[in-house]
Motif scaffolding. Structure first.
Motif, PDB file in Angstrom:
ATOM      1  N   PRO A  49       5.726   0.491   2.179  1.00  0.00           N
ATOM      2  CA  PRO A  49       5.599   1.103   0.848  1.00  0.00           C
ATOM      3  C   PRO A  49       5.719   2.622   0.935  1.00  0.00           C
ATOM      4  CG  PRO A  49       3.782  -0.420   1.304  1.00  0.00           C
ATOM      5  CD  PRO A  49       4.477  -0.161   2.592  1.00  0.00           C
ATOM      6  N   ASN A  50       5.980   3.265  -0.194  1.00  0.00           N
ATOM      7  CA  ASN A  50       6.054   4.723  -0.211  1.00  0.00           C
ATOM      8  C   ASN A  50       4.933   5.345  -1.040  1.00  0.00           C
ATOM      9  OD1 ASN A  50       6.898   4.017  -2.756  1.00  0.00           O
ATOM     10  ND2 ASN A  50       8.604   5.463  -2.826  1.00  0.00           N
ATOM     11  N   ALA A  51       3.883   4.582  -1.307  1.00  0.00           N
ATOM     12  CA  ALA A  51       2.720   5.096  -2.034  1.00  0.00           C
ATOM     13  C   ALA A  51       1.458   4.584  -1.365  1.00  0.00           C
ATOM     14  CB  ALA A  51       2.754   4.660  -3.498  1.00  0.00           C
ATOM     15  N   ALA A  52       0.459   5.455  -1.238  1.00  0.00           N
ATOM     16  CA  ALA A  52      -0.762   5.104  -0.507  1.00  0.00           C
ATOM     17  C   ALA A  52      -1.479   3.923  -1.137  1.00  0.00           C
ATOM     18  CB  ALA A  52      -1.689   6.322  -0.454  1.00  0.00           C
ATOM     19  N   GLN A  53      -1.470   3.837  -2.485  1.00  0.00           N
ATOM     20  CA  GLN A  53      -2.187   2.748  -3.135  1.00  0.00           C
ATOM     21  C   GLN A  53      -1.553   1.388  -2.881  1.00  0.00           C
ATOM     22  OE1 GLN A  53      -0.761   5.318  -4.672  1.00  0.00           O
ATOM     23  NE2 GLN A  53       0.300   4.741  -6.576  1.00  0.00           N
ATOM     24  N   ASP A  54      -0.296   1.372  -2.394  1.00  0.00           N
ATOM     25  CA  ASP A  54       0.387   0.111  -2.092  1.00  0.00           C
ATOM     26  C   ASP A  54       0.213  -0.317  -0.642  1.00  0.00           C
ATOM     27  OD1 ASP A  54       1.309  -0.017  -4.694  1.00  0.00           O
ATOM     28  OD2 ASP A  54       3.151   1.084  -4.245  1.00  0.00           O
ATOM     29  N   MET A  55      -0.476   0.490   0.132  1.00  0.00           N
ATOM     30  CA  MET A  55      -0.670   0.181   1.547  1.00  0.00           C
ATOM     31  C   MET A  55      -1.784  -0.857   1.705  1.00  0.00           C
ATOM     32  SD  MET A  55       1.174   1.556   3.903  1.00  0.00           S
ATOM     33  CE  MET A  55       2.196   2.929   4.380  1.00  0.00           C
ATOM     34  N   ARG A  56      -1.441  -2.119   1.573  1.00  0.00           N
ATOM     35  CA  ARG A  56      -2.399  -3.211   1.730  1.00  0.00           C
ATOM     36  C   ARG A  56      -1.706  -4.364   2.433  1.00  0.00           C
ATOM     37  NH1 ARG A  56      -2.460  -5.616  -4.191  1.00  0.00           N
ATOM     38  NH2 ARG A  56      -0.754  -4.441  -5.133  1.00  0.00           N
ATOM     39  N   PRO A  57      -2.460  -5.298   2.970  1.00  0.00           N
ATOM     40  CA  PRO A  57      -1.848  -6.376   3.756  1.00  0.00           C
ATOM     41  C   PRO A  57      -0.730  -7.116   3.039  1.00  0.00           C
ATOM     42  CG  PRO A  57      -4.224  -6.396   4.057  1.00  0.00           C
ATOM     43  CD  PRO A  57      -3.942  -5.368   3.009  1.00  0.00           C
ATOM     44  N   ALA A  58      -0.885  -7.335   1.736  1.00  0.00           N
ATOM     45  CA  ALA A  58       0.129  -8.090   1.001  1.00  0.00           C
ATOM     46  C   ALA A  58       1.494  -7.414   1.045  1.00  0.00           C
ATOM     47  CB  ALA A  58      -0.317  -8.274  -0.451  1.00  0.00           C
ATOM     48  N   ALA A  59       1.499  -6.084   1.187  1.00  0.00           N
ATOM     49  CA  ALA A  59       2.771  -5.358   1.222  1.00  0.00           C
ATOM     50  C   ALA A  59       3.579  -5.699   2.468  1.00  0.00           C
ATOM     51  CB  ALA A  59       2.511  -3.857   1.155  1.00  0.00           C
ATOM     52  N   PHE A  60       2.908  -6.197   3.505  1.00  0.00           N
ATOM     53  CA  PHE A  60       3.597  -6.508   4.761  1.00  0.00           C
ATOM     54  C   PHE A  60       3.754  -8.008   4.975  1.00  0.00           C
ATOM     55  CE2 PHE A  60       1.591  -2.383   5.139  1.00  0.00           C
ATOM     56  CZ  PHE A  60       2.642  -1.607   5.617  1.00  0.00           C
TER      57      PHE A  60
END
Length: 540
Positions: free
Chosen positions: A24-35
């Protein structure tokens, strides 16, 4: 052993490319689901590479992998810019801001640590691009040996991706089907096209000024004989007044200082302005407020400051010939050719205010000292004409450590007394990494700046003093949170009731603290409203 190393390298290459595809390119999107997503780009790349001859396959794979690495570097820049400035990285305009980031880190971490971090960041970017290129080449080499398995795997993955995309499958609110890299490239391409087109459009807008041809005697006639001061308080944003951590201290300061000013005969009205910038790039807010144009990037700033026919709010007073105009800018530490654009007869920079004390992180001197120097050098002098001053106060600049303390005005001297105060203060490295501590110290810094400015007015203001002060932008996103507005407080303070009557139709709140329901204007709207309120006549 060798087979195990090869397998580990192959697995590492695949993992690197996968992570680069979904990052992701936003800190708030940095969560396990993003990967936990199925990226489209590796599936498409595998299909294309299988169709190419071996030599072309390796070249295309290397270029594609390096390109994915470059996209990842830009994504990381987006993360950094979002954390501090509340927006993504502009690949056309923002390279110059990296110098400012470097200077900020020097003040926060020290010169040696900053150079180590800078070299590490540059080397890391180069290594990342090279590593993704090499990883793609490694996997491309294996394609020719396992074409059948790759065909089947790509077909299964493509089918899964299409099904998930069609059905809108999500995990923890994140779509399973991903095309992050493609979307990032498309978004940046659109941003580049918009940025290039915006330059020509803005140049036309900047060349049209309703007050540009107004005769001097028809500019601010209702302020003749007044000393007018426009003061910017660094990072004084709506968060300072409304955030649960910072609000108690700041609103308490505003209330106490408002009462003290009222006892001295001053009255205030306050509202909100929406700044053109967030978290930094203060000069964009200053120029937006003074020029009446929305200046939200460096390109627009260069365009407008290069123009000769734009009448800034400060230049209005110079053009009348009825005021001396000065700038007090302790944050300026090099040549400042914009002086002519802003219409300032004299500018006092960091080296011309007589300060002999220590820096307080980024801030070259405490606000109280800068204001006392202004009084000594300009405001307190006998003069034939009234004074218009632009003052930039810097003590509330991040990282809010160490902070100055209020001292007796009569004992300021050359500022040497600040040595022990600076020495016992917090170090930037203690405050900057913590959002909670940054909020606390930010609130203290704003209270200090507001106190310094209003005490100066209480101490030295006269019946003919008009003070307009405001924040230039909100603090960085780590303090405000990810969804904060760009609003900043603005106040007009004077003893003359006729001045406040001129703005009575603005609907502003009485006192130094704007109410939650007070009007919110774009910062670029202030110039024309102010000029109109004080009798200026538009020329067309």
């Amino acid at each position: 052993m060798a087979r195990g190393c090869r397998a580990a390298l192959t697995s590492g290459a695949a993992l690197l490319l996968f992570l680069a595809s979904v990052l992701p390119n936003a800190a708030q999107d940095m969560r396990p689901a993003a990967f936990a997503r199925i990226p489209a780009e590796p599936i498409v790349a595998a299909a294309v590479l299988l169709a190419l001859p071996r030599r072309a396959r390796l070249w295309v794979a290397g270029a594609t992998g390096a390109g994915l690495g470059a996209v990842t570097v830009v994504n990381l820049l987006d993360l950094g810019f979002g954390e501090y400035l509340g927006r993504g990285f502009n690949p056309v305009l923002d390279w110059g801001l990296l110098d400012d980031a470097h200077a900020y880190l020097v003040d926060t971490m020290g010169r040696t640590a900053t150079w180590v971090a800078t070299v590490g960041a540059v080397a890391g970017a180069v290594v990342l691009v090279a590593a993704t290129g090499a990883a793609a080449v490694r996997l491309a080499r294996l394609l020719g040996h396992h074409q059948g398995a790759v065909h089947r795997g790509a077909l299964v993955a493509a089918t899964a991706w299409i099904c998930c995309a069609t059905l809108g499958a999500q995990w923890a609110g994140v779509p399973v089907a991903a095309d992050r890299a493609r979307a990032a490239v498309e978004a940046k391409a659109h941003l580049v096209r918009w940025t290039l087109a915006d330059e020509a459009e803005f140049a036309k807008e900047a060349g049209t000024d309703p007050y540009g041809a107004t005769p001097a005697d028809l500019l601010v006639p209702e302020l003749r004989g007044k000393d007018v001061v426009f003061a910017f308080i660094e990072s004084y944003g709506r968060t300072a007044i409304e955030d649960p951590v910072t609000a108690p201290g700041v609103t308490g300061t505003l209330a106490a200082r408002g009462e003290a000013l009222a006892a001295a005969g001053f009255r205030a009205r306050s509202g909100w302005l929406t700044s053109s910038t967030f978290g930094g790039s203060s000069w964009l807010g200053h120029s937006t407020f003074l020029s009446g144009l929305w200046i939200d990037n460096q390109q627009r700033y260069r365009t407008v400051t290069a123009a000769d026919d734009r009448l800034t709010l400060t230049k209005v007073f110079q053009r009348t010939g009825a005021w001396d105009t000065v700038g007090v800018m302790p944050g300026v530490q090099k040549g400042w050719p914009e002086q002519d654009f802003f219409g300032l007869d004299r500018v006092y920079d960091a080296f011309e205010l007589g300060y002999e004390g220590p820096k307080f992180s980024w801030s070259t001197m405490p606000d109280q000292y800068a204001l006392e120097a202004f009084e000594r050098l300009e405001h307190g002098r006998e003069r034939e004409r009234p004074l218009m001053a632009e003052i930039i106060l810097t003590s509330s600049h991040q990282p809010w450590a160490p902070l100055p303390e209020r001292v007796d005005w009569d004992g300021l001297g050359d500022g040497s007394l600040y040595g022990p105060i600076e020495a016992k203060g917090h170090r930037p490295a203690e405050i900057a990494p913590s959002a909670a501590r940054s909020k606390e110290e930010y609130g203290r810094a704003v209270s200090y700046s507001v106190t310094s400015l209003t005490e100066w007015l209480e101490r030295y203001g006269t019946d003919d003093t008009v003070l307009v002060f405001l924040g230039d932008h909100q603090p960085l996103a780590k303090v405000t949170g990810p969804d904060a507005s760009r609003d900043v407080p603005v106040s007009v303070v004077t003893r003359d009731p006729a001045v406040l009557s001129r703005i009575s139709n603005w609907g502003w709140t009485e006192g130094l603290r704007p109410g939650a329901a007070a009007p919110v204007w774009r910062m670029s709207a202030f110039r024309d409203r102010f000029l109109e309120a004080f009798g200026s006549v538009a020329s067309g």
